[in-house]
Design an enzyme around this catalytic site. Structure first.
Site, PDB file in Angstrom:
ATOM      1  N   LYS A 181       0.826  -1.210   0.000  1.00  0.00           N
ATOM      2  CA  LYS A 181       0.000   0.000   0.000  1.00  0.00           C
ATOM      3  C   LYS A 181       0.868   1.272   0.000  1.00  0.00           C
ATOM      4  O   LYS A 181       2.057   1.198   0.318  1.00  0.00           O
ATOM      5  CB  LYS A 181      -0.959  -0.025   1.195  1.00  0.00           C
ATOM      6  CG  LYS A 181      -1.838  -1.294   1.234  1.00  0.00           C
ATOM      7  CD  LYS A 181      -2.850  -1.367   0.100  1.00  0.00           C
ATOM      8  CE  LYS A 181      -3.292  -2.763  -0.283  1.00  0.00           C
ATOM      9  NZ  LYS A 181      -4.185  -3.468   0.586  1.00  0.00           N
TER      10      LYS A 181
HETATM   11  C1  LIG Z   1      -5.197  -4.655   0.793  1.00  0.00           C
HETATM   12  C2  LIG Z   1      -6.667  -4.580   0.753  1.00  0.00           C
HETATM   13  C3  LIG Z   1      -7.466  -4.984   1.828  1.00  0.00           C
HETATM   14  C4  LIG Z   1      -6.927  -5.750   3.005  1.00  0.00           C
HETATM   15  O1  LIG Z   1      -5.916  -5.142   3.683  1.00  0.00           O
HETATM   16  P1  LIG Z   1      -5.039  -5.958   4.739  1.00  0.00           P
HETATM   17  O2  LIG Z   1      -4.408  -4.873   5.563  1.00  0.00           O
HETATM   18  O3  LIG Z   1      -4.051  -6.740   3.949  1.00  0.00           O
HETATM   19  O4  LIG Z   1      -5.932  -6.819   5.528  1.00  0.00           O
HETATM   20  C5  LIG Z   1      -8.827  -4.746   1.767  1.00  0.00           C
HETATM   21  N1  LIG Z   1      -9.390  -4.168   0.699  1.00  0.00           N
HETATM   22  C6  LIG Z   1      -8.668  -3.801  -0.369  1.00  0.00           C
HETATM   23  C7  LIG Z   1      -9.364  -3.157  -1.526  1.00  0.00           C
HETATM   24  C8  LIG Z   1      -7.288  -4.013  -0.395  1.00  0.00           C
HETATM   25  O5  LIG Z   1      -6.574  -3.688  -1.466  1.00  0.00           O
END
Ligand SMILES: *Cc1c(COP(=O)(O)O)cnc(C)c1O
Length: 383
Positions: A181
Site C-alpha cells: 500500500k
Molecule cells: C489490501 C486490501 C485490503 C486488506 O488489507 P489488509 O491490511 O491486507 O488486511 C482490503 N481491501 C482492499 C481493496 C485491499 O486492497
C-alpha cells in the site's frame, strides 16, 4: 530488454523510517503504545474523523467492525466483487451474506444507483471501495444508504480526496498498511470513525475484549485486574510496525506526488497503444487520486491477460493482478452458486486487468522500459 527485473512494487523505506523503527526497538516498549497513539491521531486528523483505532490489518478491522455492528446470520452486506477477497471473507465468516454489486466498467468504482437497487430490509452495511486510489461518489452513496451504515474501504486511499474532503469524512473507513500500500507498516490497518462508542468497541475487541490494553495498564496507572467485558480478538498493531507506518504517513504527499507523476507518464505513453487500456477517471465530481495502482485492461483478441503478464515477466517486467473478482472464486461459486454473467462489468475486467509497476522509487526510464516491453510483447502476439 531490461537486464534487471523491475518489480511490480517496492516499499519506499527511507533512513528516517529505519531510524523511527530503531527508536522503538531501543525504547523498551514494542507492542502497541505511544507510537500507535500518535499514528492514530494523525490518520484521524487527515480523515476528519474524531476517532481512530490502529489494528494489525484492514481485514482484522473488518472482522471486528462486523461484530461491533452486530452483523450476523440473516443480514446482508453490500460490497463490490471487484475487490480484495478479504472483505467478502469476513462477511461470510460473520455469518452474514455478501451481496455483490457490479462496478462501472471503466473506473471499477461502485455507483450509488447500483447500490440502491441492491438494498433490502436486511441490508446492514455498505462497503464501497475507493479502487486504485480514486474515490467513489460518496454523496450519492450516502444519499441512497439512508440510515444504513457505510464503511469506506480506503485500503488504496491514503491521500484520496472527494470534493475537497479526504475519504472517511463523515463515515467509517478502514485503511490498510500492508506492504504494497502507499503507506505501509509491513502489515497494519486502521479504523476511523466519528462514533466514539463504535471506536471504543473496536479498541476493546482488538485486544481480548478487555477494557484496556497492556500499555494502559502499565503506563496509565489503571487497574491490572482488567476483565473481559466480552470475548475479543488479538488484532493490536505493534509499535514497531506503527513506527514504520507513522514515519511513512508523515510524507504521504511526497509519496503520492511521485506516484501521480509516474501515472501521468504511463497515460501519456499508453495513448499510442490502444490495445492496453488504462482505467478512466470518475466523472461528475472533483477528486484527488492517490494512485495506489496503475491498472490497465489487456483488450485484444490477439493476446489474453495471463499470457501478457507471463510475456512481460520474460521481458523482466513484473505485474500484479488487482483483482480476480470474488464471486467467481471456488468457494463463492460452490457455496452461493454464482455463475458467469451475473456481474458483467466486473467479469469483463476480472479477465483483462493487470497492474503495471508503480512505486515511488521508480525512474521515468523504468516507465519507458515497461512501455517498450509492452510493445515488444504485442508485436510478438498472434493476429
Ligand atoms: C489490501 C486490501 C485490503 C486488506 O488489507 P489488509 O491490511 O491486507 O488486511 C482490503 N481491501 C482492499 C481493496 C485491499 O486492497
Amino acid at each position: 530488454m531490461r537486464s534487471e527485473f523491475l518489480p511490480f512494487t517496492k516499499p519506499a523505506v527511507t533512513e528516517e523510517d529505519i531510524a523511527a523503527v530503531n527508536a522503538v526497538l531501543r525504547s523498551g516498549w514494542l507492542t502497541n503504545g505511544p507510537v500507535n497513539a500518535e499514528f492514530e491521531a494523525a490518520v484521524a486528523a487527515l480523515s476528519n474523523c474524531k476517532g481512530a483505532v490502529a489494528v494489525a490489518s484492514a481485514t482484522g478491522a473488518m472482522h471486528i467492525l462486523l461484530q461491533a455492528l452486530g452483523i450476523g446470520p440473516g443480514d446482508e452486506v453490500i460490497t463490490p466483487s471487484m475487490t480484495w477477497v478479504s472483505i467478502a471473507n469476513m462477511i461470510v465468516l460473520s455469518g452474514a451474506t455478501p451481496v455483490f454489486v457490479d462496478v462501472n466498467k471503466e473506473t471499477l468504482l461502485v455507483e450509488p444507483e447500483t447500490i440502491r437497487k441492491a438494498i433490502t430490509p436486511r441490508t446492514k452495511l455498505i462497503v464501497p471501495v475507493h479502487f486504485a486510489g480514486a474515490p467513489c461518489d460518496m454523496d450519492g452513496i450516502r444519499a441512497v444508504a439512508g440510515n444504513i451504515p457505510v464503511v469506506e474501504d480506503a485500503a488504496h486511499a491514503v491521500g484520496t480526496f472527494y470534493k475537497g474532503r479526504h475519504v472517511g469524512t463523515g463515515n467509517h473507513a478502514i485503511y490498510s498498511f500492508h506492504a504494497i500500500k502507499n503507506v505501509t507498516c509491513g502489515e497494519g490497518g486502521m479504523f476511523v470513525s466519528d462514533d466514539p462508542e463504535l471506536c471504543d468497541k473496536i479498541r476493546r475487541w482488538k485486544f481480548h475484549g478487555i477494557g484496556m490494553d497492556a500499555f494502559d495498564r502499565q503506563n496509565r496507572g489503571r487497574s491490572p485486574q482488567a476483565e473481559v467485558l466480552s470475548p475479543g480478538f488479538k488484532y493490536n498493531l505493534t509499535d514497531i510496525c506503527a513506527a514504520l507506518g507513522y514515519s511513512q504517513f508523515k510524507r504521504w504527499q511526497k509519496i503520492n506526488a511521485r506516484r501521480t507523476e509516474l501515472a501521468m507518464l504511463y497515460r501519456e505513453k499508453l495513448a499510442a497503444v490502444p490495445e492496453i487500456r488504462p482505467l478512466a477517471d470518475p466523472a461528475g465530481y472533483d477528486f484527488t487520486h492517490a494512485w495506489h495502482l496503475f491498472v490497465v485492461r489487456v483488450d485484444t483478441p490477439r493476446i489474453d491477460r495471463n499470457t501478457f503478464m507471463a510475456k512481460l515477466k520474460e521481458q523482466n517486467i513484473g505485474t500484479g493482478l488487482h483483482f480476480r473478482c470474488a464471486h467467481l472464486q471456488k468457494f463463492y461459486r460452490e457455496h452461493f452458486g454464482f455463475q458467469e454473467g451475473v456481474l458483467p462489468n466486473t467479469e469483463y475486467n476480472s479477465d483483462r486487468i493487470c497492474s503495471l509497476p508503480l512505486f515511488p522509487d521508480m525512474l521515468d526510464s523504468d516507465v519507458d522500459d515497461v512501455i517498450c516491453a509492452i510493445k515488444t510483447v504485442l508485436a510478438g502476439a498472434g493476429k
